[in-house]
Design an enzyme around this catalytic site. Sequence first.
Site, PDB file in Angstrom:
ATOM      1  CG  ASP A 159      88.586  42.797  22.629  1.00  0.00           C
ATOM      2  OD1 ASP A 159      87.898  42.014  23.317  1.00  0.00           O
ATOM      3  OD2 ASP A 159      89.580  43.395  23.089  1.00  0.00           O
ATOM      4  CE1 TYR A 210      92.050  53.730  29.031  1.00  0.00           C
ATOM      5  CE2 TYR A 210      92.331  55.411  27.327  1.00  0.00           C
ATOM      6  CZ  TYR A 210      92.018  55.056  28.638  1.00  0.00           C
ATOM      7  OH  TYR A 210      91.678  56.020  29.544  1.00  0.00           O
ATOM      8  NE  ARG A 211      87.385  49.898  22.352  1.00  0.00           N
ATOM      9  CZ  ARG A 211      88.494  49.721  21.655  1.00  0.00           C
ATOM     10  NH1 ARG A 211      89.614  50.342  22.039  1.00  0.00           N
ATOM     11  NH2 ARG A 211      88.514  48.956  20.601  1.00  0.00           N
ATOM     12  CG  ASP A 243      89.170  42.904  17.263  1.00  0.00           C
ATOM     13  OD1 ASP A 243      89.982  43.469  18.019  1.00  0.00           O
ATOM     14  OD2 ASP A 243      87.944  43.099  17.310  1.00  0.00           O
TER      15      ASP A 243
END
Length: 310
Positions: free
Chosen positions: A30, A171-172, A263
Amino acid sequence: MNQSMALIGECMIELHGRPESELKQGFAGDTFNTAVYFARLTRERAWQVEYVSAVGSDAFSEAMLARWTREGVGHALTARLANRLPGLYVIETDDEGERHFHYWRSEAAARHMFDDEAEGERRLEQLAGFDTLYLSGITLAILTASGRERLLEALARARLHGTRVVFDNNYRPQLWGDPATARQHYRALLEHVDLALVTFEDDRALYGFDSVDALLAHYAEIGIEEVVIKRGAQSCIVMTAQGREEIAGETVEQVVDTTAAGDAFSAGYLACRLQGGSSTEAARQGHRLAATVIRHRGAIIDAGEMPVMT
């Protein structure tokens, strides 16, 4: 005077394609995707773009660093760790271009980028020399507890020297033990952030926000000066001291692969905004680059496919 930005995170070996076909290999991640696109967009202005991470001493790590150099992304602040390897992930895309990821990263070198007390601190101290620092929720998630603590301390020191800190929420859930733990660490980081680039769906998953107003109220309470809400194909929303605005995205007839759309938006927004553009102009640049990227497979498109940015 030339300006500088250091981006902190993990670059991985990327494989993309369908399981039954030959996979194409590249390098992505990212914050690295943002670094590449930002470096391309600011090359004529001679920005210094540095990537802060850790890699191994293997052939893939060597090829990875060579790719960074070709893209104008420096690696002077990237650690070389013996007996460690880069992480790896595979992008699987469906007929609508929506992507699914499969990761092998639990022992990746980047997790340990700040673990060495002496060497890690030496590199962290240099962050205060940059005009802008950029990191993401994934950066925060992959670090060890000690590395995360050292990074937060370094961000606080850098801001005292006038460095701007930019955070992309990314957020993952699979990278955190539970949402409460993630919220705790996000809050600690957000105390040091000047500009937040927020994917609405990610913050809804993390905090349970049911509206843009609730999300903006959260960041206002923390005191972040500028918030950009990314909403995929929908318009983005920008809140600054001048007020709130909504900027429409660009229509894409055929979406091939949505990997790195957010991104790319961040890179386009920052390349314009950090060079004096208005938030409206910056959002349009972000939309334009994201709309181009999703017409191609993989996170990073060929340099020759880059759109003309006005």
